[in-house]
Design a protein around this motif. Structure first.
Motif, PDB file in Angstrom:
ATOM      1  N   VAL A 192       0.875  -1.171   0.000  1.00  0.00           N
ATOM      2  CA  VAL A 192       0.000   0.000   0.000  1.00  0.00           C
ATOM      3  C   VAL A 192       0.916   1.225   0.000  1.00  0.00           C
ATOM      4  O   VAL A 192       1.809   1.336   0.848  1.00  0.00           O
ATOM      5  CB  VAL A 192      -0.927   0.033   1.234  1.00  0.00           C
ATOM      6  CG1 VAL A 192      -1.733   1.325   1.261  1.00  0.00           C
ATOM      7  CG2 VAL A 192      -1.856  -1.177   1.251  1.00  0.00           C
ATOM      8  N   THR A 244       1.492   5.227   0.423  1.00  0.00           N
ATOM      9  CA  THR A 244       0.928   6.449   1.007  1.00  0.00           C
ATOM     10  C   THR A 244       1.875   7.599   0.733  1.00  0.00           C
ATOM     11  O   THR A 244       3.071   7.506   1.014  1.00  0.00           O
ATOM     12  CB  THR A 244       0.720   6.302   2.525  1.00  0.00           C
ATOM     13  OG1 THR A 244      -0.151   5.194   2.779  1.00  0.00           O
ATOM     14  CG2 THR A 244       0.105   7.564   3.112  1.00  0.00           C
ATOM     15  N   ARG A 292      -4.048   2.383   9.282  1.00  0.00           N
ATOM     16  CA  ARG A 292      -3.434   1.071   9.532  1.00  0.00           C
ATOM     17  C   ARG A 292      -4.425   0.107  10.160  1.00  0.00           C
ATOM     18  O   ARG A 292      -4.378  -1.105   9.908  1.00  0.00           O
ATOM     19  CB  ARG A 292      -2.197   1.232  10.434  1.00  0.00           C
ATOM     20  CG  ARG A 292      -1.404  -0.067  10.633  1.00  0.00           C
ATOM     21  CD  ARG A 292      -0.755  -0.510   9.341  1.00  0.00           C
ATOM     22  NE  ARG A 292      -0.440  -1.933   9.318  1.00  0.00           N
ATOM     23  CZ  ARG A 292      -0.090  -2.605   8.243  1.00  0.00           C
ATOM     24  NH1 ARG A 292      -0.010  -2.003   7.083  1.00  0.00           N
ATOM     25  NH2 ARG A 292       0.173  -3.893   8.296  1.00  0.00           N
ATOM     26  N   SER A 330      -0.064  -6.686   5.180  1.00  0.00           N
ATOM     27  CA  SER A 330       0.202  -5.729   4.092  1.00  0.00           C
ATOM     28  C   SER A 330       1.433  -4.904   4.444  1.00  0.00           C
ATOM     29  O   SER A 330       1.736  -4.651   5.610  1.00  0.00           O
ATOM     30  CB  SER A 330      -1.010  -4.807   3.885  1.00  0.00           C
ATOM     31  OG  SER A 330      -1.266  -4.054   5.052  1.00  0.00           O
ATOM     32  N   GLU A 366       3.905  -1.359   3.529  1.00  0.00           N
ATOM     33  CA  GLU A 366       3.682   0.030   3.133  1.00  0.00           C
ATOM     34  C   GLU A 366       4.947   0.691   2.595  1.00  0.00           C
ATOM     35  O   GLU A 366       6.046   0.457   3.104  1.00  0.00           O
ATOM     36  CB  GLU A 366       3.168   0.849   4.324  1.00  0.00           C
ATOM     37  CG  GLU A 366       1.825   0.370   4.853  1.00  0.00           C
ATOM     38  CD  GLU A 366       1.322   1.232   5.989  1.00  0.00           C
ATOM     39  OE1 GLU A 366       1.199   2.468   5.783  1.00  0.00           O
ATOM     40  OE2 GLU A 366       1.064   0.709   7.082  1.00  0.00           O
ATOM     41  N   VAL A 415       6.242  -0.912   7.436  1.00  0.00           N
ATOM     42  CA  VAL A 415       6.865  -0.051   6.424  1.00  0.00           C
ATOM     43  C   VAL A 415       8.099  -0.734   5.846  1.00  0.00           C
ATOM     44  O   VAL A 415       9.064  -1.009   6.551  1.00  0.00           O
ATOM     45  CB  VAL A 415       7.243   1.318   7.022  1.00  0.00           C
ATOM     46  CG1 VAL A 415       7.904   2.192   5.953  1.00  0.00           C
ATOM     47  CG2 VAL A 415       6.008   2.011   7.585  1.00  0.00           C
TER      48      VAL A 415
END
Length: 513
Positions: A173, A175, A318, A325, A327, A397
């Protein structure tokens, strides 16, 4: 005798009620939709419902004319009562909410705990009534004074996309920040900030290569979701949505800052103090005055700062992402993105939690500012506890990239500022093997690092660089000479130097031909 041209503006004759949302991202068993219901003044021409895009909240043709200033004065609808419906790609109804009551400023939120199928769905916001006598009276006065108003006939006031990803999703994902990460917004001067209020989507310019970078990432990461977070006020939303669409970037969600919430918080605090003076002074005048100064100072700073807001949004989002997942975070060095992204990782890992986290945030002074109030610290603590309960301690992350502009610190300076701001020793302990972020210059540096870590392929780097040529960066034309010079001066870790050398070789060959 010649007639003078008619330069008068179209006359506003009616009101249209819309819900501006901007999309959302969630997982199978937990998702949410947020938005605001506002009234827009319209002309007779704009009464044609078929010409309204209820996803962006814009009338056809206004995509090039809308500015944040025009939306600053939009009238919030007090306490509308809403219903949310979600439809799959075939049009089948898959979810209907109960009654949703928005607040005094028309803001609403609907959490969905039903299991929804994986995929990209359409939602629509339906107006069912009002829970405010003041708003009802205002509507009634308008209807009585306006012939054939469309206000009372409106039912579907907004639409949007809700993307649901699988609970076992292990992909990426993305951001990203907006100003000085995606857009070349002049946020370094009062004039630049003021000018941003009056810019149309066509006047807002992306940093060279960034639209291509977002598009190439989505391709290579198999349609990985993209969310934008900005500390710009919420009345930038329609302009931002139109700007993103103009640049052909597909996003799942757009988060903007709700400034009135900060202002209202200060007002409520003052009122509470006036009517509860004994509670206020129970520990003495000096501590009470000290708390008040800190609260008002932090609240004032939070109108402009990003720390509390962005950290809250990252943590809140989150909660709605799958446990496994991963990030990728993209930001810049002009404010505090690098500190926010580092704190986010530490909180997700459970290295700062409970009372320690709350007190640390409340006492935190970064870049000479107190930007986190006690209430904000408590909220962040609650989000952190929910994340640990759902996902357990883990760092989601996998890569953080910071656009190193000339208006902010170098990578080494950023790291030192973070070390100084964190509890002693925590940086060295938790980030000894891999730093919490990499600072590099623009889309080219980011693309090389993304390729180095397996998120882009070399040909995509060349596509991104090709998208930079002919654009303007800080007053300089991006041409072949500019590209090669920036490539030589890029801030990159040693492991990415090999990719840089290959790209330079390919570019020289391409430019010669």
């Amino acid at each position: 005798m010649s007639q003078e041209p008619n330069t008068s503006q179209p006359i506003i004759t009616d009101i249209k009620r819309i819900a501006v949302c901007g999309g959302s991202l969630g997982r199978e068993r937990r998702s949410y939709v947020r938005g605001q219901v506002v009234d827009v003044g319209i002309t007779d021409l704009m009464k044609a419902d078929g010409l309204w895009d209820l996803v962006t909240g814009l009338f056809k043709g206004d995509e090039t004319k809308i500015t944040p200033f025009l939306d600053f004065s939009l009238a919030p609808v007090r306490k509308p009562v809403l219903k949310l419906e979600v439809h799959d790609v075939t049009g089948k109804l898959i979810y209907t909410s109960g009654k949703i009551k928005a607040d005094d400023d028309g803001f609403f939120s609907c959490e969905i705990r039903d299991k929804l199928p994986v995929g990209s769905h359409d939602f629509q916001v339906i107006l069912e009534g009002l829970d405010s006598f003041r708003q009802y009276s205002k509507d009634l006065a308008h209807l009585n004074a306006t012939e054939n108003s469309i206000l009372g006939r409106t039912t579907i006031v907004g639409k949007g996309k809700l993307r649901i990803i699988a609970e076992d999703y292990q992909g990426i994902v993305v951001t990203s920040d907006i100003d000085q990460t995606y857009l070349a917004t002049d946020i370094h001067s009062g004039k630049g900030k003021f000018s941003a209020l009056f810019e149309t989507p066509n006047q807002k310019q992306a940093l060279p290569g960034m639209p291509e970078l977002y598009r190439e990432l989505r391709i290579n990461l198999e349609n990985a979701p993209l969310a934008f977070i900005s500390a710009s006020p919420h009345f930038f939303r329609r302009t931002m949505l139109a700007t993103i669409a103009k640049d052909n970037i597909h996003i799942e969600s757009l988060h903007l800052k709700y400034l009135e919430g900060t202002i209202k918080g200060v007002f409520d605090k003052v009122i509470d103090t006036i009517f509860n003076p004994l509670t206020f002074f129970q520990n003495g005048f000096k501590p009470a005055w000290s708390r008040t100064k800190k609260f008002l100072g932090a609240s004032y700073q939070s109108l402009f700062d990003q720390m509390s807001y962005k950290l809250s949004i990252l943590l809140y989002d989150r909660i709605y992402l799958p446990t496994n997942s991963k990030e990728i975070l993209l930001g810049d060095n002009t404010e505090s993105d690098y500190m926010i992204f580092t704190l986010y990782q530490l909180i997700c890992m459970g290295k700062l939690s409970g009372d320690e986290l709350e007190e640390y945030l409340y006492q935190l002074n970064f870049l000479g500012r107190d930007a986190i109030t006690r209430d904000a610290a408590k909220k962040i603590r609650l989000y952190a506890e929910e994340i640990l309960r759902i996902h357990g301690p883990r760092n989601p992350v996998t890569l953080t990239l910071i656009n190193r502009t000339s208006h902010g610190p170098s990578e080494m300076d950023m790291i030192q500022k973070v070390k100084d701001a964190l509890p002693k020793g925590i940086f060295e302990t938790e980030f000894s093997k891999k730093p919490p972020f990499y600072g590099t210059e623009g889309a080219m540096g980011m693309a090389i690092l993304l390729e180095n870590y397996g998120y882009l392929d070399p040909n995509q780097i060349l596509t991104i660089i090709a998208g930079m040529i002919g654009k303007v960066l800080e007053g300089k034309l991006v041409d072949e000479t500019f590209i090669l010079k920036q490539l030589d001066e890029l801030t990159l870790p040693k492991e990415a130097e090999g990719t840089k050398a290959k790209i330079k070789e390919n570019l020289k060959s391409a430019f010669l031909n």
